[in-house]
Design a protein around this motif. Sequence first.
Motif, mmCIF file in Angstrom:
data_model
loop_
_atom_site.group_PDB
_atom_site.id
_atom_site.type_symbol
_atom_site.label_atom_id
_atom_site.label_comp_id
_atom_site.label_asym_id
_atom_site.label_seq_id
_atom_site.Cartn_x
_atom_site.Cartn_y
_atom_site.Cartn_z
ATOM 1 N N THR A 1 -6.795 2.744 -12.162
ATOM 2 C CA THR A 1 -5.615 2.961 -11.311
ATOM 3 C C THR A 1 -4.878 4.175 -11.868
ATOM 4 O O THR A 1 -4.658 4.249 -13.077
ATOM 5 N N VAL B 1 -1.145 -2.982 -4.053
ATOM 6 C CA VAL B 1 -2.197 -1.960 -3.988
ATOM 7 C C VAL B 1 -1.598 -0.546 -3.870
ATOM 8 O O VAL B 1 -1.778 0.157 -2.864
ATOM 9 N N PRO C 1 -8.605 1.877 -16.244
ATOM 10 C CA PRO C 1 -8.293 0.505 -15.836
ATOM 11 C C PRO C 1 -7.018 0.006 -16.525
ATOM 12 O O PRO C 1 -6.808 0.267 -17.710
ATOM 13 N N LEU C 2 -6.176 -0.680 -15.777
ATOM 14 C CA LEU C 2 -4.933 -1.220 -16.348
ATOM 15 C C LEU C 2 -5.249 -2.396 -17.255
ATOM 16 O O LEU C 2 -6.230 -3.101 -17.060
ATOM 17 N N GLN D 1 -1.041 3.503 -4.474
ATOM 18 C CA GLN D 1 -1.954 4.639 -4.704
ATOM 19 C C GLN D 1 -1.696 5.278 -6.072
ATOM 20 O O GLN D 1 -2.570 5.920 -6.628
ATOM 21 N N VAL E 1 0.679 -6.385 -8.544
ATOM 22 C CA VAL E 1 -0.087 -5.139 -8.357
ATOM 23 C C VAL E 1 -1.232 -5.376 -7.371
ATOM 24 O O VAL E 1 -1.489 -4.557 -6.489
ATOM 25 N N ASP E 2 -1.887 -6.539 -7.491
ATOM 26 C CA ASP E 2 -3.001 -6.855 -6.577
ATOM 27 C C ASP E 2 -2.525 -6.954 -5.131
ATOM 28 O O ASP E 2 -3.252 -6.631 -4.198
ATOM 29 N N ILE F 1 0.866 4.545 -9.792
ATOM 30 C CA ILE F 1 1.924 3.801 -10.491
ATOM 31 C C ILE F 1 2.662 4.765 -11.417
ATOM 32 O O ILE F 1 2.032 5.536 -12.146
ATOM 33 N N GLN G 1 -11.467 -1.651 -12.089
ATOM 34 C CA GLN G 1 -11.215 -0.383 -11.377
ATOM 35 C C GLN G 1 -10.114 0.418 -12.076
ATOM 36 O O GLN G 1 -9.118 -0.162 -12.485
ATOM 37 N N ARG H 1 0.827 -1.225 0.000
ATOM 38 C CA ARG H 1 0.000 0.000 0.000
ATOM 39 C C ARG H 1 0.857 1.269 0.000
ATOM 40 O O ARG H 1 0.631 2.188 0.809
#
Length: 217
Positions: free
Chosen positions: A181, A129, A162-163, A131, A125-126, A133, A179, A33
Amino acid sequence: MKMKYPDELIQRVNAELAGHQLEGLVTGRGPRRPQLMVVGEAPGRTEIETHVPFCGAAGKELTKSLAAIGLSRDDVYITSVVRSRPYALKHVQDKRSGQIVEKRPNRPPTKREVRAFAPVFDWEVDQVVPQLIVTVGNTALQRLLGSQYTVGAVHGQLFMQPLQRSTNQLTGKYEHAIQPTPVIPLFHPAAVFYNRKLQPQIEADWQRVARYITTGE
Ligand code: URA
């Protein structure tokens, strides 16, 4: 702080890329995070020896850029889209002995190699997480946002979308995450070795990163 990837993901990559000129495995490292995740292309020779991402000449530039916006390497998660070192095989004549010797210089990863590592990167990445990239260089930018982008055209811009993610089938295609990012594409820190004139631009782009981190915009 060193990432431990699931064995089955690594075994799948190794099976898919058997016979490719790739060596070693350098894991990403940094806090979970984090405010920032930096994503490069692939480790080079120095990284394979030390197992630390971005610790060679490009890494020194990266460390300076982070320091300029008040961050240390320990504050950020650092990784790249390919985790093994791609090398080329060259046979050259040694100047002194006249003998033919084998050299194994770094080379950029192929699209297929980037695709094969995609499930590992997506998993990372999962877990992390981040804030925000920051991609450095075209390989990471195109892996995450799509092959239509080039760093020369979009560096320093904030993307909120979304990536790209790997599909379960290894078709060579990517799908999109659900989502969005935030991503800011930057030049690769090694770019200044080839073009010193990029330095002010790179500094301005890092200031854009600092602004996002402090204001969220
Ligand atoms: N370049 C990258 O993209 N990653 C590293 O770890 C080193 C150099």
